[in-house]
Design a protein around this motif. Structure first.
Motif, PDB file in Angstrom:
ATOM      1  N   ASN A   1       0.415   0.430   2.653  1.00  0.00           N
ATOM      2  CA  ASN A   1       0.636  -0.985   2.303  1.00  0.00           C
ATOM      3  C   ASN A   1       2.093  -1.365   2.621  1.00  0.00           C
ATOM      4  OD1 ASN A   1       2.454  -0.663   0.097  1.00  0.00           O
ATOM      5  ND2 ASN A   1       0.762  -0.007  -1.188  1.00  0.00           N
ATOM      6  N   PRO A   2       2.420  -2.643   2.561  1.00  0.00           N
ATOM      7  CA  PRO A   2       3.783  -3.045   2.976  1.00  0.00           C
ATOM      8  C   PRO A   2       4.812  -3.077   1.844  1.00  0.00           C
ATOM      9  CG  PRO A   2       2.416  -4.990   2.706  1.00  0.00           C
ATOM     10  CD  PRO A   2       1.551  -3.816   2.328  1.00  0.00           C
ATOM     11  N   PHE A   3       4.489  -2.549   0.650  1.00  0.00           N
ATOM     12  CA  PHE A   3       5.410  -2.712  -0.479  1.00  0.00           C
ATOM     13  C   PHE A   3       6.750  -2.008  -0.277  1.00  0.00           C
ATOM     14  CE2 PHE A   3       1.898  -4.561  -2.739  1.00  0.00           C
ATOM     15  CZ  PHE A   3       2.504  -5.384  -3.679  1.00  0.00           C
ATOM     16  N   SER A   4       6.719  -0.686  -0.033  1.00  0.00           N
ATOM     17  CA  SER A   4       7.994   0.034  -0.051  1.00  0.00           C
ATOM     18  C   SER A   4       8.882  -0.311   1.145  1.00  0.00           C
ATOM     19  CB  SER A   4       7.763   1.543  -0.153  1.00  0.00           C
ATOM     20  OG  SER A   4       6.960   1.959   0.904  1.00  0.00           O
ATOM     21  N   ALA A   5       8.285  -0.531   2.301  1.00  0.00           N
ATOM     22  CA  ALA A   5       9.131  -0.769   3.490  1.00  0.00           C
ATOM     23  C   ALA A   5       9.493  -2.230   3.699  1.00  0.00           C
ATOM     24  CB  ALA A   5       8.427  -0.226   4.733  1.00  0.00           C
TER      25      ALA A   5
ATOM     26  N   ALA B   1       1.433  -8.481   5.396  1.00  0.00           N
ATOM     27  CA  ALA B   1       0.189  -7.717   5.613  1.00  0.00           C
ATOM     28  C   ALA B   1      -0.278  -7.865   7.060  1.00  0.00           C
ATOM     29  CB  ALA B   1      -0.892  -8.173   4.640  1.00  0.00           C
ATOM     30  N   ALA B   2       0.488  -7.298   7.966  1.00  0.00           N
ATOM     31  CA  ALA B   2       0.148  -7.376   9.397  1.00  0.00           C
ATOM     32  C   ALA B   2       0.655  -6.109  10.089  1.00  0.00           C
ATOM     33  CB  ALA B   2       0.814  -8.608  10.014  1.00  0.00           C
TER      34      ALA B   2
ATOM     35  N   TYR C   1      -0.932  -0.005   8.210  1.00  0.00           N
ATOM     36  CA  TYR C   1      -1.766   0.763   9.152  1.00  0.00           C
ATOM     37  C   TYR C   1      -2.683   1.712   8.389  1.00  0.00           C
ATOM     38  CZ  TYR C   1       2.348   3.770   8.376  1.00  0.00           C
ATOM     39  OH  TYR C   1       3.371   4.473   7.801  1.00  0.00           O
ATOM     40  N   LEU C   2      -3.752   2.133   9.092  1.00  0.00           N
ATOM     41  CA  LEU C   2      -4.626   3.171   8.549  1.00  0.00           C
ATOM     42  C   LEU C   2      -3.937   4.507   8.766  1.00  0.00           C
ATOM     43  CD1 LEU C   2      -8.060   1.868   9.893  1.00  0.00           C
ATOM     44  CD2 LEU C   2      -7.167   1.686   7.559  1.00  0.00           C
ATOM     45  N   LEU C   3      -4.150   5.441   7.823  1.00  0.00           N
ATOM     46  CA  LEU C   3      -3.336   6.658   7.840  1.00  0.00           C
ATOM     47  C   LEU C   3      -3.785   7.721   8.840  1.00  0.00           C
ATOM     48  CD1 LEU C   3      -2.433   6.860   4.067  1.00  0.00           C
ATOM     49  CD2 LEU C   3      -0.925   6.277   5.968  1.00  0.00           C
ATOM     50  N   ASP C   4      -5.007   7.602   9.355  1.00  0.00           N
ATOM     51  CA  ASP C   4      -5.330   8.403  10.541  1.00  0.00           C
ATOM     52  C   ASP C   4      -6.449   7.716  11.325  1.00  0.00           C
ATOM     53  OD1 ASP C   4      -7.990   9.801  10.104  1.00  0.00           O
ATOM     54  OD2 ASP C   4      -6.947  10.678   8.391  1.00  0.00           O
ATOM     55  N   ASP C   5      -6.639   8.181  12.560  1.00  0.00           N
ATOM     56  CA  ASP C   5      -7.578   7.505  13.465  1.00  0.00           C
ATOM     57  C   ASP C   5      -9.031   7.655  13.038  1.00  0.00           C
ATOM     58  OD1 ASP C   5      -5.471   6.746  14.974  1.00  0.00           O
ATOM     59  OD2 ASP C   5      -5.689   8.352  16.468  1.00  0.00           O
ATOM     60  N   THR C   6      -9.289   8.563  12.122  1.00  0.00           N
ATOM     61  CA  THR C   6     -10.693   8.817  11.762  1.00  0.00           C
ATOM     62  C   THR C   6     -11.120   8.030  10.517  1.00  0.00           C
ATOM     63  OG1 THR C   6     -10.274  10.730  10.310  1.00  0.00           O
ATOM     64  CG2 THR C   6     -10.406  11.169  12.675  1.00  0.00           C
TER      65      THR C   6
ATOM     66  N   PRO D   1      -6.138  -8.257   0.960  1.00  0.00           N
ATOM     67  CA  PRO D   1      -5.639  -8.790   2.244  1.00  0.00           C
ATOM     68  C   PRO D   1      -5.258  -7.679   3.223  1.00  0.00           C
ATOM     69  CG  PRO D   1      -4.650  -9.967   0.405  1.00  0.00           C
ATOM     70  CD  PRO D   1      -5.372  -8.778  -0.178  1.00  0.00           C
ATOM     71  N   VAL D   2      -4.738  -6.565   2.713  1.00  0.00           N
ATOM     72  CA  VAL D   2      -4.365  -5.433   3.577  1.00  0.00           C
ATOM     73  C   VAL D   2      -5.634  -4.779   4.131  1.00  0.00           C
ATOM     74  CG1 VAL D   2      -3.132  -3.221   3.680  1.00  0.00           C
ATOM     75  CG2 VAL D   2      -2.244  -5.070   2.240  1.00  0.00           C
ATOM     76  N   MET D   3      -6.619  -4.573   3.260  1.00  0.00           N
ATOM     77  CA  MET D   3      -7.882  -3.954   3.699  1.00  0.00           C
ATOM     78  C   MET D   3      -8.548  -4.804   4.780  1.00  0.00           C
ATOM     79  SD  MET D   3      -9.348  -3.020  -0.072  1.00  0.00           S
ATOM     80  CE  MET D   3     -10.844  -2.167   0.432  1.00  0.00           C
ATOM     81  N   GLU D   4      -8.546  -6.110   4.567  1.00  0.00           N
ATOM     82  CA  GLU D   4      -9.187  -7.014   5.539  1.00  0.00           C
ATOM     83  C   GLU D   4      -8.481  -6.961   6.880  1.00  0.00           C
ATOM     84  OE1 GLU D   4      -9.572 -11.107   4.274  1.00  0.00           O
ATOM     85  OE2 GLU D   4     -11.661 -10.849   4.902  1.00  0.00           O
TER      86      GLU D   4
END
Ligand SMILES: [Mg+2]
Length: 269
Positions: free
Chosen positions: A16-20, A90-91, A96-101, A129-132
């Motif tokens: 998620n975008p919170f910490s960065a 949230a973009a 990002y998803l944490l791995d390609d699978t 919103p992040v999941m979407e």
């Protein structure tokens, strides 16, 4: 009867975008108005921890309320809307998803007939919103959050509605204190996402990994970091996962194994 697989979100499926992004922007806004540098992020986390300690599990994750309270304490006139900041950040590539699978695995589990639920301590307004945006929102049949259930992980009460609706086949998460401990105490097979498995363990099956000394040592260290107090009061078995996976597609074999075990048990009845 629904067969649920429950997932933690942050650290398990997505970043998620919170910490960065969000917390640094909150800090910049507050320091800007105060015209001096103060450790805003540290203060936000202290307030979060204080609320956790007071067992205020819903308020502890209400970042709008935490920011509002601290702004008032510091006598600020500006008002910061964390939900709006979330929508702004949230973009990709900030999230990002944490791995390609991750995405194909969720799709395969849906095809196999499982219902998927996110069980997260993050409020829905910060998570959905992040999941979407990451394309996984529509794959989930339910999103269980603390403001809805009036409790948060590791309180197993957060699973109440799902358990009334069917069975939880497995819970998947990255935290031992919240995810694995909660699943174990509820009798739900626990799956730890450990993308940093100790060297040499990748070749073993997800169930075999959890019996190895280097893995148990890793869990011990992780648990001590996550919750030093709880660490001293729990037996290692309470937070030892049934499975450890280093990327999400390894979950499929775990679920197949659990399914064959439960059909074997049903045949023996
Ligand atoms: Mg997590």
């Amino acid at each position: 009867m629904n067969k649920w697989i429950t997932f933690d979100l942050d650290g398990t499926l997505m970043q998620n975008p919170f910490s960065a992004w969000i917390f640094p922007e909150v800090e910049q806004l507050i320091c800007g108005e105060l015209n001096r540098n103060i450790e805003v992020r540290k203060a936000l986390f202290q307030e979060h921890k204080l609320r956790m300690k007071r067992q205020e599990m819903v308020a502890a994750y209400d970042w709008d309320d935490i920011v509002r309270q601290l702004s008032k304490d510091w006598g600020l006139s500006l008002s910061i809307d964390v939900e709006q900041l979330l929508l702004k950040h949230a973009a990709a590539p900030k999230i990002y998803l944490l791995d390609d699978t991750v995405l194909p695995t969720l799709e395969k589990l849906k095809q196999k007939g499982y219902s998927l639920a996110a069980v997260t301590n993050g409020f829905r307004k910060y998570q959905y919103p992040v999941m979407e945006e990451l394309g996984i929102g529509s794959l989930f049949d339910d999103i269980i959050t603390p403001e809805r259930m009036e409790c948060g992980k590791p309180d197993a009460g957060i699973l109440r509605e799902l358990q009334q609706d069917g069975i939880i086949v497995a819970h998947v998460g990255d935290r031992l204190d919240h995810d694995i401990h909660m699943a174990n105490q509820s009798g739900i097979p626990s799956v730890l996402v450990a993308r940093d498995l100790p060297a040499g363990l990748e070749v073993l099956s997800p169930a075999e990994r959890t019996t190895q000394a280097p893995f148990l040592q890793r869990c011990e260290e992780q648990m001590r970091k996550e919750d030093p107090e709880l660490h001293t009061s729990l037996q290692p078995e309470a937070y030892r996962p049934a499975y450890a996976i280093c990327q999400m597609d390894e979950l499929l074999a775990c679920i197949d194994e659990l399914a064959s075990r439960s059909s074997g048990a049903a045949a023996a009845d």
